[in-house]
Write an enzyme that holds these catalytic residues in place. Sequence first.
Site, PDB file in Angstrom:
ATOM      1  N   HIS A  19       0.826  -1.204   0.000  1.00 22.28           N
ATOM      2  CA  HIS A  19       0.000   0.000   0.000  1.00 22.28           C
ATOM      3  C   HIS A  19       0.864   1.258   0.000  1.00 22.28           C
ATOM      4  CE1 HIS A  19      -3.195   2.828   0.845  1.00 22.28           C
ATOM      5  NE2 HIS A  19      -2.665   3.154   2.007  1.00 22.28           N
ATOM      6  N   SER A  20       0.512   2.235  -0.840  1.00 17.47           N
ATOM      7  CA  SER A  20       1.102   3.568  -0.829  1.00 17.47           C
ATOM      8  C   SER A  20       2.636   3.507  -0.927  1.00 17.47           C
ATOM      9  CB  SER A  20       0.649   4.299   0.437  1.00 17.47           C
ATOM     10  OG  SER A  20       0.962   5.668   0.376  1.00 17.47           O
ATOM     11  N   TYR A  21       3.349   3.963   0.111  1.00 17.32           N
ATOM     12  CA  TYR A  21       4.807   3.963   0.078  1.00 17.32           C
ATOM     13  C   TYR A  21       5.368   2.540   0.051  1.00 17.32           C
ATOM     14  CZ  TYR A  21       9.460   5.978   0.744  1.00 17.32           C
ATOM     15  OH  TYR A  21      10.768   6.368   0.554  1.00 17.32           O
TER      16      TYR A  21
END
Length: 440
Positions: free
Chosen positions: A316-318
């Site tokens: 997720h995300s980073y």
Amino acid sequence: MRNDVSVFCGPRKCGSNLVGARIPRGKVITTARGSSTGELEGHASSRLPPQPCSWGQSSDLLSRIDLDELMKKDEPPLDFPDTLEGFEYAFNEKGQLRHIKTGEPFVFNYREDLHRWNQKRYEALGEIITKYVYELLEKDCNLKKISIPVDATESEPKSFIFMSEDALTNPQKLMVLIHGSGVVRAGQWARRLIINEDLDSGTQIPFIKRAMDEGYGVIVLNPNENYIEVEKPKIHVPSSSDSSDEPAEKRERKDKVSKETKKRRDFYEKYRNPQREKEMMQLYIRENGSPEEHAVYVWDHFIAQSAAENVFFVAHSYGGLAFVELMIQREADVKSKVTAVALTDSVHNVWHQEAGKTIREWMRENCCNWVSSSEPLDTSVESMLPDCPRVSAGTDRHELTSWKSFPSIFKFFTEASEAKTSSLKPALTRRSHRIKHEEL
């Protein structure tokens, strides 16, 4: 309107004859306003006793601040409970955080006009939530807490990850979970969702339980646990007058003034930023000082050593950026073990991270990014980057993308696994047909 004020220097006549003089508003001695940020209100103080003006003798305004008066207007002590029960909250049968007595959801603005105090209270609750999720990972999900670095000494800083019993021995499937940046820790997608929505949407627990039900081994990374905080040692600075040839009486008088000034300055700093009662320093964890380092370390010491024929990532995300960095550093190894990667609103960038052409081609075939979008779930979304397909997560809220794409991710993994298996079968079939043809 002029942006200045008149200053009355006191009952005694000012040697500089500055009575009625105007100075910039920013220089006016002030009293504290009852705010959570500890800032001073920009108006002349009527509470300070009249004093003779010492212009030209001292520019230290702190010597004229009535600290006792300031502290009366300070925010409440930043002393919060260390348990959910102490906060009078608990998770109900639906995994929602509710007040024990009223049944109401968590209230951020517990005290009006004290934003910083409310924020500190929220952060204190967040630390309890982190420990609570750790307990769920061990007790409800039956994961083991594994300390890293694996060869850490007793005294050096350490972090940890979570693994299922069969994470390294499962011959078929292994799922690896990586959260994004910020305050979240192992087992979480978003602290805000855990507190304001429920455990299902905010944690990785639904992924872990379904993965285990479907025969996956599981490894949960902890990429934000990069350092420990310890109190900064105090450095004693000897007085500059120690080696002076000044008379003892004059030296003692200067030391007394210096100590008094330091005392008042420290007191004022405690008022201005009272939560900083101790200066802290960060001790980074060896080979795990960043999310990228952490991903590579866990790959080298755990994932690469696993027996699983098919490894799957949910990032997720980073966490997506950390995975791409892992690919850049371990390209051949990742390609040989990883079957599919599900990214959720990943912030990776193949250009900025300088991912090569072979990596981009592999990502197009084996990755999918569920991005925040108002389009229905799995709707194709255009991208300017030539890396991997992008589809809608069915929500325009970044933190919800993992939870909303949950069913699609498992379907994606199943199809990828089947495609990998079937890609071998046609080759065998073609070969058998060729042998039969040659025999005829």
